[in-house]
Enzyme design. Structure first.
Site, PDB file in Angstrom:
ATOM      1  N   GLU A  44       0.832  -1.202   0.000  1.00 55.05           N
ATOM      2  CA  GLU A  44       0.000   0.000   0.000  1.00 55.05           C
ATOM      3  C   GLU A  44       0.869   1.254   0.000  1.00 55.05           C
ATOM      4  O   GLU A  44       1.779   1.408   0.802  1.00 55.05           O
ATOM      5  CB  GLU A  44      -0.893  -0.028   1.238  1.00 55.05           C
ATOM      6  CG  GLU A  44      -1.838   1.140   1.394  1.00 55.05           C
ATOM      7  CD  GLU A  44      -2.756   0.974   2.598  1.00 55.05           C
ATOM      8  OE1 GLU A  44      -3.679   1.778   2.750  1.00 55.05           O
ATOM      9  OE2 GLU A  44      -2.558   0.017   3.382  1.00 55.05           O
ATOM     10  N   LYS A 118      -8.749   2.856  -2.763  1.00 59.45           N
ATOM     11  CA  LYS A 118      -9.228   2.086  -1.616  1.00 59.45           C
ATOM     12  C   LYS A 118     -10.718   2.347  -1.403  1.00 59.45           C
ATOM     13  O   LYS A 118     -11.168   3.496  -1.433  1.00 59.45           O
ATOM     14  CB  LYS A 118      -8.415   2.532  -0.393  1.00 59.45           C
ATOM     15  CG  LYS A 118      -8.467   1.646   0.820  1.00 59.45           C
ATOM     16  CD  LYS A 118      -7.468   2.206   1.837  1.00 59.45           C
ATOM     17  CE  LYS A 118      -7.243   1.340   3.027  1.00 59.45           C
ATOM     18  NZ  LYS A 118      -6.181   1.896   3.903  1.00 59.45           N
ATOM     19  N   TYR A 124     -10.141   4.582  12.811  1.00 62.04           N
ATOM     20  CA  TYR A 124     -10.094   4.131  14.205  1.00 62.04           C
ATOM     21  C   TYR A 124      -8.633   3.894  14.557  1.00 62.04           C
ATOM     22  O   TYR A 124      -7.773   3.776  13.689  1.00 62.04           O
ATOM     23  CB  TYR A 124     -10.896   2.843  14.382  1.00 62.04           C
ATOM     24  CG  TYR A 124     -10.494   1.742  13.423  1.00 62.04           C
ATOM     25  CD1 TYR A 124      -9.435   0.887  13.724  1.00 62.04           C
ATOM     26  CD2 TYR A 124     -11.160   1.563  12.205  1.00 62.04           C
ATOM     27  CE1 TYR A 124      -9.051  -0.110  12.831  1.00 62.04           C
ATOM     28  CE2 TYR A 124     -10.780   0.579  11.317  1.00 62.04           C
ATOM     29  CZ  TYR A 124      -9.727  -0.266  11.636  1.00 62.04           C
ATOM     30  OH  TYR A 124      -9.346  -1.245  10.758  1.00 62.04           O
ATOM     31  N   CYS A 154      -5.808  -3.098   1.628  1.00 57.38           N
ATOM     32  CA  CYS A 154      -5.821  -3.174   3.083  1.00 57.38           C
ATOM     33  C   CYS A 154      -7.218  -3.241   3.721  1.00 57.38           C
ATOM     34  O   CYS A 154      -7.788  -4.314   3.840  1.00 57.38           O
ATOM     35  CB  CYS A 154      -5.009  -2.022   3.675  1.00 57.38           C
ATOM     36  SG  CYS A 154      -4.424  -2.377   5.357  1.00 57.38           S
ATOM     37  N   LEU A 324      22.814   6.093  30.836  1.00 52.46           N
ATOM     38  CA  LEU A 324      22.866   4.709  31.313  1.00 52.46           C
ATOM     39  C   LEU A 324      22.984   4.704  32.830  1.00 52.46           C
ATOM     40  O   LEU A 324      24.038   5.008  33.383  1.00 52.46           O
ATOM     41  CB  LEU A 324      24.046   3.987  30.666  1.00 52.46           C
ATOM     42  CG  LEU A 324      24.032   2.456  30.699  1.00 52.46           C
ATOM     43  CD1 LEU A 324      22.809   1.907  29.978  1.00 52.46           C
ATOM     44  CD2 LEU A 324      25.310   1.908  30.066  1.00 52.46           C
ATOM     45  N   SER A 325      21.887   4.343  33.506  1.00 53.57           N
ATOM     46  CA  SER A 325      21.837   4.451  34.963  1.00 53.57           C
ATOM     47  C   SER A 325      22.289   3.194  35.684  1.00 53.57           C
ATOM     48  O   SER A 325      22.592   3.239  36.883  1.00 53.57           O
ATOM     49  CB  SER A 325      20.400   4.766  35.399  1.00 53.57           C
ATOM     50  OG  SER A 325      19.552   3.658  35.125  1.00 53.57           O
ATOM     51  N   ILE A 328      17.191  -1.313  34.771  1.00 60.28           N
ATOM     52  CA  ILE A 328      16.702  -2.218  33.737  1.00 60.28           C
ATOM     53  C   ILE A 328      16.233  -1.481  32.487  1.00 60.28           C
ATOM     54  O   ILE A 328      16.440  -1.951  31.364  1.00 60.28           O
ATOM     55  CB  ILE A 328      15.560  -3.107  34.302  1.00 60.28           C
ATOM     56  CG1 ILE A 328      15.152  -4.180  33.307  1.00 60.28           C
ATOM     57  CG2 ILE A 328      14.358  -2.275  34.717  1.00 60.28           C
ATOM     58  CD1 ILE A 328      16.086  -5.326  33.216  1.00 60.28           C
ATOM     59  N   ASN A 400      13.746  15.765  41.586  1.00 61.79           N
ATOM     60  CA  ASN A 400      13.574  16.066  40.165  1.00 61.79           C
ATOM     61  C   ASN A 400      14.713  16.904  39.605  1.00 61.79           C
ATOM     62  O   ASN A 400      15.009  16.825  38.407  1.00 61.79           O
ATOM     63  CB  ASN A 400      12.242  16.782  39.937  1.00 61.79           C
ATOM     64  CG  ASN A 400      11.061  15.845  40.052  1.00 61.79           C
ATOM     65  OD1 ASN A 400      11.214  14.631  39.967  1.00 61.79           O
ATOM     66  ND2 ASN A 400       9.880  16.394  40.260  1.00 61.79           N
ATOM     67  N   LYS A 545       1.873  15.091  31.009  1.00 62.02           N
ATOM     68  CA  LYS A 545       3.245  14.587  30.858  1.00 62.02           C
ATOM     69  C   LYS A 545       3.378  13.733  29.596  1.00 62.02           C
ATOM     70  O   LYS A 545       4.357  13.857  28.849  1.00 62.02           O
ATOM     71  CB  LYS A 545       3.651  13.756  32.077  1.00 62.02           C
ATOM     72  CG  LYS A 545       3.943  14.552  33.333  1.00 62.02           C
ATOM     73  CD  LYS A 545       4.538  13.631  34.398  1.00 62.02           C
ATOM     74  CE  LYS A 545       4.927  14.407  35.646  1.00 62.02           C
ATOM     75  NZ  LYS A 545       5.556  13.523  36.661  1.00 62.02           N
TER      76      LYS A 545
END
Length: 575
Positions: A44, A118, A124, A154, A324-325, A328, A400, A545
Site C-alpha cells: 500500500e 481504496k 479508528y 488493506c 545509562l543508569s 533495567i 527532580n 506529561k
C-alpha cells in the site's frame, strides 16, 4: 499444474522519499522478473510511503506521486521489465477533482494501465483516513496468464462485504490485497484468521502483501500471507524483514464474461484489464521459501529494534545517546540500540549523583563492557551542589532536579556531538506519571515507551537467553535484572515506595488502558478498590506529561498518542 507465478515484494518504503521508493520498485521488480514472475506486487502506497498524514493535503505532493507513477511505468519498460504487470500503491486523486485518494495501479508496457482507489477507509486507532481520502467505487480485475485477479487495498478486507464479496461475484481466481498494516502484539493470529475467512467468502485464493519497516511510532512487520479458499496456508513472509516471495499458484482459468461497468456488492463497478489468456509454463518451479515464526518476546523485541532503527536512520542520524543508569530500562534501551544500529554507534553516559549506588554505576559500566558501546562517566554532583546552594530545594523538587540536570547534560552532549537522544521511559511509568518532565523524559525517541515494566523484565531475560544460545555474552548484567527498580534520587529509594508492585500495577493498567474498563468493572475482577482508585487517579492526572513525551514504537492496541487520546484538562474521574 501451477499457472501463475506471483511475486510479492515485502518492502520498506520511506515516507516522502519518492525517488528512493521508485528506485526500490525498479530493483525489486528486476529481481522478480529474473525469477520468472508473471505478476509483481508492492505494498500500500509503496511509492510515497505510508501513512503520509497531512502530506496528502498538499497538492504538490499528490501531483509528484502521480507523476512518479507514470515515470515508474516508463522506467520499467525502458529496463526491459514492462511485459510483466506491476501492482503498485501510490497517492492519487479522484478523477476530475482535487480530492486525494489512497490508490494502487497496474503498470504494464510503459503505461499506467489501470488505477483504482481504496474502497473502505479506516478511521479508528492509528488510522484517520476520512480526514484525507475519498473512497473508490471500482472492482478492478486483472486478467493475466488466463487468471482473473481481483485487486484490493488493506481495509477493503477488514470490513464485511465490499471488494471481498464483489470478487466472488466476479468469479476471480485470486484476490490480491496490498497492505500497510501496522504491528501489534497478537496480530499474527488475527490476520491469519481474517485472511482465511475472507478467502472463503471470496471463494478464491487470497494473497495478502504487507510492508515492513518503521514510520514514526508505527512499525510494519511484513507477515505476508497466501491462503487458499479452503484455508490452507500456502506461503508466509518473514517478520520485520524485506523479502521477495515468489510462488507458483494453481488457480482456476478465467471464464467470467461480465462486461465493464457491471455493478456488484456495495455499488462496486467492474473495471477489467485483460493482458492475455494463455498460461505461461515455467521451465523450473519457484524455489521453496520458509520463514520461521517468532515467539512472543522475539517478535516484540524485533518490533522495537525495527522501529528504533527506522526512526534513527530515516531521520538522517548516525548515532544515539543514552543516559545509562545501571537500571533495567536504560539497559534494555541500550541493548535495543546496539542491535538496531550497531554498538559502535551507541554512546552512553553514566551521570551519578550523591544517591547513586555503587552497584548501579558498576552495572552501567559492565553493560558497556559486554556490548562494546561507547561509554563515559560525568558526575552531576558539582552541578547539583551549585543548584542546591542557590535554591535550597527539598523533597520532590530536590529529586527532580537531579533528573533535570541529567536531561540537560544529555541534550548538551547531543548538540555538541550530533547524537540523537533516546528516552528510557516505559509504559507503566508514563501511565502513572512516574517520570520527570525535562529530565528522564528528554529525547527524540522512546524505544520502550509502549512496553509495560513487567514486559521489560521478560524482554531483558529473553535477550540474554538469545545471546547464550548464540554463544555470545549476554548484554544485560544479571544484577540489573534482579535488583529492585529504583530511581535512586534519595537514600534507599525503590519504585515500590511510590507505586504498587509492578505485577499488580500492570494488571490494573492493562484493564484501564488497553481494555478501557471503568472503576467498577476492574473492582469486579477482584482488585482492591483503593488500588484501582489510586492507579486511575495517577493515570488521569498524568496526561499532560504523556503529551510531552517523545514518540516511540507502538506495539500494543492502545499506544499513548496515536491510539489513546484523552483531554489534558479533564474533570471526569469515574473511569
Amino acid at each position: 499444474m501451477p499457472n501463475l507465478r506471483l511475486a510479492l515484494a515485502q518492502t520498506d518504503p520511506r515516507v516522502g522519499d519518492i525517488a528512493h521508493n521508485t528506485d526500490e520498485v525498479i530493483r525489486w521488480s528486476r529481481q522478480a522478473v529474473a525469477a520468472g514472475a508473471r505478476l509483481v506486487a508492492f505494498p500500500e502506497m509503496a511509492l510515497t510511503g505510508y501513512p503520509v498524514e497531512d502530506l496528502a493535503l498538499r497538492t504538490s505532493f499528490v501531483e509528484a506521486s502521480r507523476a512518479a507513477l507514470v515515470e515508474t511505468a516508463e522506467r520499467l519498460a525502458a529496463e526491459g521489465l514492462g511485459e510483466v504487470p506491476v501492482v503498485l500503491g501510490y497517492l492519487g486523486r479522484k478523477p476530475e477533482t482535487s480530492s486525494p485518494q489512497n490508490c494502487a495501479a497496474v503498470l504494464y508496457r510503459g503505461e499506467v494501465a489501470l488505477r483504482f482507489a481504496k474502497h473502505f477507509l479506516p478511521n479508528y486507532g492509528v488510522f484517520d483516513e476520512y480526514r484525507y481520502f475519498v473512497p473508490g467505487d471500482q472492482l478492478p480485475v486483472l486478467r493475466v496468464d488466463g487468471v482473473d485477479v481481483a485487486l484490493a487495498i488493506c481495509e477493503d478486507i477488514w470490513q464485511e462485504g465490499g471488494r471481498v464479496r464483489a470478487s466472488g461475484e466476479a468469479g476471480a481466481g485470486l484476490l490480491l490485497v496490498v497492505n500497510g498494516s501496522p504491528y501489534e502484539q497478537g496480530k499474527n493470529d488475527e490476520r491469519l484468521e481474517l485472511v482465511r475467512r475472507r478467502a472463503a467468502e471470496a471463494g478464491c485464493t487470497l494473497a495478502y502483501l504487507n510492508m515492513v519497516g518503521g514510520q514514526d511510532e508505527l512499525v510494519f512487520d511484513g507477515d505476508t500471507l497466501v491462503v487458499t479458499k479452503d484455508g490452507e496456508l500456502l506461503a508466509r513472509g518473514p517478520k520485520f524483514e524485506e523479502a521477495l516471495l515468489v510462488m507458483d499458484l494453481e488457480l482456476p482459468t478465467a471464464d467470467h464474461q461480465d462486461p465493464d461497468g457491471t455493478v456488484y456488492s456495495d455499488g462496486l463497478r467492474l473495471v477489467r484489464l485483460d493482458l492475455g489468456t494463455a498460461p505461461v509454463e515455467q521451465s523450473e518451479p519457484a524455489p521453496a521459501q520458509d520463514f520461521p515464526l517468532l515467539d512472543d518476546e522475539a517478535e516484540i523485541y524485533a518490533a522495537l529494534v525495527t522501529g528504533t532503527r527506522a526512526y534513527v536512520r530515516k531521520n538522517g542520524f548516525k548515532s544515539v545517546l543514552i543516559g545509562l543508569s545501571g537500571g533495567i530500562d536504560s539497559a534494555l534501551v541500550a541493548a535495543i540500540a546496539c542491535d538496531a544500529i550497531g554498538a559502535e554507534n551507541v554512546y552512553c553516559v553514566s551521570m551519578p549523583s550523591r544517591y547513586s549506588s555503587q552497584h548501579s554505576r558498576d552495572d552501567a559500566a559492565e553493560l558497556a563492557h559486554r556490548t562494546g558501546l561507547n561509554f563515559r562517566t560525568v558526575s552531576i554532583a558539582p552541578m547539583f551542589d551549585a543548584y542546591m546552594e542557590s535554591l535550597g530545594l527539598t523533597g520532590l523538587a530536590e529529586e527532580n532536579l537531579q533528573s533535570r540536570l541529567r536531561g540537560t547534560l544529555l541534550m548538551a552532549i547531543s548538540n555538541q556531538e550530533g547524537h540523537i537522544v533516546l528516552a528510557p521511559g516505559n509504559k507503566s511509568e508514563l501511565a502513572v506519571g512516574y517520570s520527570t518532565l525535562y529530565g528522564d523524559s528528554v529525547g527524540a525517541f522512546g524505544p520502550i515507551k509502549d512496553v509495560y515494566k513487567t514486559l521489560i523484565f521478560r524482554l531483558a531475560k529473553w535477550r540474554n537467553e538469545l545471546a547464550e544460545q548464540r554463544g555470545e555474552t549476554p548484554p544485560i548484567p544479571e544484577n540489573t535484572i534482579l535488583k529492585p527498580p529504583s530511581a535512586e534520587l534519595r537514600p534507599d529509594q525503590v519504585d515500590s515506595d511510590s507505586l504498587p508492585d509492578y505485577d499488580l500495577l500492570d494488571s490494573v493498567l492493562d484493564l484501564y488502558i488497553e481494555h478501557d474498563l471503568g472503576r467498577e468493572a476492574i473492582v469486579a475482577k477482584g482488585f482492591d478498590p483503593a488500588v484501582v482508585d489510586r492507579v486511575g487517579r495517577l493515570v488521569d492526572t498524568a496526561e499532560y506529561k504523556r503529551r510531552q513525551y517523545p514518540p516511540g514504537p507502538k506495539i500494543s492496541q492502545k499506544g499513548f498518542g496515536r491510539d489513546r487520546r484523552l483531554p489534558i484538562t479533564n474533570g471526569w474521574r469515574r473511569g
